[in-house]
Write an enzyme that holds these catalytic residues in place. Structure first.
Site, PDB file in Angstrom:
ATOM      1  N   GLU A  41       0.808  -1.221   0.000  1.00 25.08           N
ATOM      2  CA  GLU A  41       0.000   0.000   0.000  1.00 25.08           C
ATOM      3  C   GLU A  41       0.843   1.274   0.000  1.00 25.08           C
ATOM      4  OE1 GLU A  41      -2.818  -0.354   3.194  1.00 25.08           O
ATOM      5  OE2 GLU A  41      -4.076  -1.719   2.031  1.00 25.08           O
TER       6      GLU A  41
ATOM      7  N   GLU B 142      -6.666  -8.306  -0.510  1.00 25.75           N
ATOM      8  CA  GLU B 142      -7.071  -8.276   0.903  1.00 25.75           C
ATOM      9  C   GLU B 142      -8.553  -7.961   1.013  1.00 25.75           C
ATOM     10  OE1 GLU B 142      -4.879  -5.647   3.476  1.00 25.75           O
ATOM     11  OE2 GLU B 142      -2.996  -6.018   2.433  1.00 25.75           O
TER      12      GLU B 142
ATOM     13  N   GLU C 219      -2.522  -5.345  15.157  1.00 23.12           N
ATOM     14  CA  GLU C 219      -3.665  -5.985  14.493  1.00 23.12           C
ATOM     15  C   GLU C 219      -4.097  -7.304  15.139  1.00 23.12           C
ATOM     16  OE1 GLU C 219      -2.098  -5.541  10.457  1.00 23.12           O
ATOM     17  OE2 GLU C 219      -3.541  -3.923  10.175  1.00 23.12           O
ATOM     18  N   LYS C 220      -3.850  -7.412  16.456  1.00 27.94           N
ATOM     19  CA  LYS C 220      -4.179  -8.677  17.122  1.00 27.94           C
ATOM     20  C   LYS C 220      -5.676  -8.953  17.150  1.00 27.94           C
ATOM     21  CE  LYS C 220      -3.650  -6.383  21.637  1.00 27.94           C
ATOM     22  NZ  LYS C 220      -3.305  -5.075  21.034  1.00 27.94           N
TER      23      LYS C 220
HETATM   24  C1  GLA Z   1      -4.201  -2.860   5.010  1.00 28.40           C
HETATM   25  C2  GLA Z   1      -2.807  -3.466   5.039  1.00 28.40           C
HETATM   26  C3  GLA Z   1      -2.704  -4.713   5.843  1.00 28.40           C
HETATM   27  C4  GLA Z   1      -3.552  -4.646   7.085  1.00 28.40           C
HETATM   28  C5  GLA Z   1      -4.963  -4.343   6.704  1.00 28.40           C
HETATM   29  C6  GLA Z   1      -5.925  -4.329   7.879  1.00 28.40           C
HETATM   30  O1  GLA Z   1      -4.948  -3.106   3.915  1.00 28.40           O
HETATM   31  O2  GLA Z   1      -2.314  -3.724   3.750  1.00 28.40           O
HETATM   32  O3  GLA Z   1      -1.353  -4.908   6.173  1.00 28.40           O
HETATM   33  O4  GLA Z   1      -3.071  -3.656   7.923  1.00 28.40           O
HETATM   34  O5  GLA Z   1      -5.008  -3.081   6.121  1.00 28.40           O
HETATM   35  O6  GLA Z   1      -7.229  -4.127   7.476  1.00 28.40           O
END
Ligand code: GLA
Ligand code: ZN
Length: 673
Positions: A143, A298, A346-347
């Site tokens: 990203e 994702e 992000e746990k």
């Molecule tokens: C983004 C990131 C991931 C993660 C997700 C969580 O899209 O690419 O690494 O952090 O968000 O929703």
């Protein structure tokens, strides 16, 4: 591809976790995982000391079990030693403050040291794994986005400007710096926009945005070059993220092999069908970048943990969301993340597997069911999503609209206006392409161009040519106003197209949020005698925010304003030019207006529908076409059950009685004549 982001480097001290994961993946028909996205500190624990053994064992084990790997370059987050030893890799914000070590996605794109360190780790990765049969695709960084204002970036920006303008006079001219005495005497004086300094020269702002976009793309290309130089031949992608405004995605897409993106709709926040249509829009933006199948890399199989309120996915939602991506042209439906981490940011982010290890969770069952559905759609992979209607959505235009001081600085609603045209076309069950001002228009019979405030060089010629040859083109208010440097066009607008639209824009009125006007059929005579094709249009629609006042020359006025001092003056016009027609919509109209207008125009443009008769409200139809068959995807995002009359065909997914409950999907394979 089915799977998602996998971060097993967190569990190296608990090797049984990998074995459990692999078992679960197989249960759910998961065939691909993205590895190594944030693993740099494990791969190069000390400068120049590499450890790939753990990764190799994991890739081997996955491969033995039929699971492929999307291997990432780890530049999205850097090891501590790197930031400590070379602070230049840390980003500087627009207030000229340098960040401390921490978080991610915050490195300088210019820093030669960062570029070099990334080149080294990418080279090593490619040398070690480039020939591994499990590795199918490269995931470049993560990203990309944001901007750095450090001295190195300033230097690079000045170089970029010098290359573009050659002389400082040319820059001053393009940026209109005579105003307020902002003239630059040399390139050395130029600084990136800042609240502390220059923030009012839109030419500077636009060039800065272009530079940041170019610099990011250049950084990415250098990452890919390192892999190629080390012999890796797999295709490369980078995961995009909605309207991350910093990069012109249309340009970025030229430099990668496959387009992919991360999809996080706020399902269950409003009516599902609305969220579905907005999500569809982004799928179509992403597909439009290459006009080829893309990857959804994702999506969240449960609740996220970063939205203001992170809701659970209701039963059926995971499946509907995944299949929606396939419907719109994706050949992968992937998740973030495969397993919840034990700690860190992000746990609590939803995952295929959670801290409780069992396979009897609701999410895991959802993931398994979705895997079964995807299995039935295998033959769809690679098929195309063709469209005869397009909507223009342009990054540079958006940048200009965001920053320019004009009729409304609080809410111009550019994206909303783009989505209104999009929704109206989608409602009829049509596939819709999204393209930018540089895109080819000749493939389409109908093109909508909402709020094209900035015209990139040559755009007006393209429109003229398109209409002349028979196209139907709809442009809306506040279009053709400035050139690519935000310099106002002289001599009347819409620039270069006053004859094509048969009108000249005179003034634009901004409405307060609580105000509205109407566009209505003029006079009391029945509409058909006034405007023969108008059957289906209501007598009146409301409009808000912006009302442009135009003076027709050859255009026919189809609707007029209902109120204010400009009551009775044109609100919708049509001009026939060459073999085509150019429509001009003067105000920010309500959705129903677009729904009704485009129904007429689709008829005028003879765009065939894959569907006979109206689609039930909330049912989305998208069509993919393979060599021998069309695949009709029907998804019910309305709360009510829908009954469909299906054409002849083979059901790949769905019940033969053709009833679609809330969030259910039906996929019909129809042979092509
Ligand atoms: C983004 C990131 C991931 C993660 C997700 C969580 O899209 O690419 O690494 O952090 O968000 O929703
Ligand atoms: Zn920098």
């Amino acid at each position: 591809m089915y799977g998602g982001d996998y971060n097993p480097e967190q569990w190296l001290s608990m090797p049984q976790i990998l074995e459990t994961d692999i078992e679960r993946f197989k249960q759910a028909r998961i065939n691909t995982v993205s590895l190594g996205i944030f693993s740099w500190a494990r791969l190069e624990p000390r400068e120049g000391e590499f450890d790939f053994g753990w990764m190799e064992r994991i890739i081997d084990r996955l491969y033995e079990n039929g699971i492929s790997v999307i291997l990432a370059t780890p530049s999205g987050a850097r090891p501590h030693w790197l930031a400590d030893k070379y602070p230049q890799v840390l980003r500087v914000n627009e207030m000229r403050q340098r960040a401390l070590f921490g978080v991610r996605h915050n490195h300088c794109m210019t820093s030669p040291v960062y570029r070099e360190k990334v080149r080294v780790i990418n080279t090593r990765l490619a040398q070690r794994f480039g020939a591994h049969p499990a590795v199918k695709l490269w995931h470049i960084s993560n990203e990309y986005g944001g901007a750095c204002h450090c001295p190195l970036c300033q230097e690079a920006f000045r170089g970029w400007l010098e290359k573009k303008y050659k002389t400082i006079d040319a820059l001053n001219d393009a940026w209109c710096t005579t105003f307020w005495s902002h003239t630059c005497d040399s390139f050395e004086q130029v600084e990136s926009p800042s609240p502390l300094g220059e923030s009012t020269v839109m030419g500077l702002t636009l060039d800065w945005k272009r530079f940041v976009s170019d610099q990011t793309i250049d950084f990415m290309e250098q990452e890919i070059d390192a892999l190629r130089a080390a012999g890796a031949e797999q295709p490369a992608t980078t995961n995009l993220m909605y309207h991350f405004g910093d990069i012109d995605y249309f340009r970025l897409a030229e430099k990668i092999d496959v387009v992919s993106w991360d999809n996080y709709p706020t399902w269950h926040k409003g009516p599902e069908w609305e969220t579905a249509r907005d999500t569809a829009f982004w799928h179509d933006v992403i597909r439009g970048l290459k006009k080829k199948p893309f990857l959804m890399l994702e999506s969240c199989p449960g609740a996220t943990n970063w939205q203001g309120v992170s809701k659970l996915k209701k039963p059926g939602m995971v499946e509907a969301g995944s299949l929606q991506s396939i419907a719109h042209g994706a050949d992968a439906a992937m998740y973030f993340q495969m397993r919840k981490s034990r700690g860190g940011e992000e746990k609590f982010h939803g995952a295929v597997l959670d801290h409780y290890d069992g396979d009897d969770t609701r999410t895991f069952q959802d993931v398994c069911r979705t895997g079964e559905m995807l299995e039935r759609l295998k033959e769809v992979a690679g098929s195309r999503t063709g469209a005869l209607a397009a909507v223009i959505y342009d990054w540079e235009n958006r940048w200009a609209l965001e920053g320019s001081r004009g009729p409304r600085n609080d809410g111009l609603y550019y994206e909303e206006s783009v989505e209104k045209s999009y929704r109206a076309l989608r409602r009829m069950g049509l596939n819709v392409d999204i393209t930018d001002q540089r895109g080819e228009l000749s493939d389409y019979r109908l093109v909508a161009a909402p709020m094209q405030y900035l015209f990139r060089p040559g755009f007006e010629e393209k429109i003229r040519d398109y209409v002349e040859k028979g196209g139907i083109f709809v442009m809306t208010y506040w279009s053709g106003v400035v050139d690519e440097n935000d310099r106002c066009f002289l001599g009347g607008t819409p620039h270069g197209l006053m004859d094509v639209f048969g009108l000249r824009s005179e003034e634009i009125d901004a409405l307060y949020d609580w105000e509205e006007n109407t566009a209505c059929l003029p006079g009391q005579e029945d509409s058909a005698s006034f405007w023969p094709e108008s059957a289906g249009m209501r007598r009146s629609y409301t409009c808000k925010y912006l009302c442009q006042l135009v003076k027709p020359t050859t255009a026919r006025t189809l609707m007029v304003y209902g109120k204010d001092f400009y009551a009775g003056s044109p609100a919708l016009l049509r001009n026939d030019y060459g073999k085509g027609s150019a429509y001009y919509v003067c105000a920010d109209m309500e959705q129903a207006f677009y729904d009704d207008l485009y129904r007429l125009l689709v008829r005028q443009a003879h765009i065939p529908s894959a569907w006979q008769g109206p689609l039930p409200e909330g049912v989305e139809l998208t069509t993919r076409s393979g060599g021998k068959a069309d695949y009709l995807f029907l998804q019910n995002f309305s709360p009510d059950e829908a009954e469909l009359k299906l054409p002849e065909g083979e059901l790949l997914i769905g019940r033969p009685d053709a009833r679609l409950k809330h969030l259910e999907t039906l996929v019909l394979k129809v042979p092509r004549p």
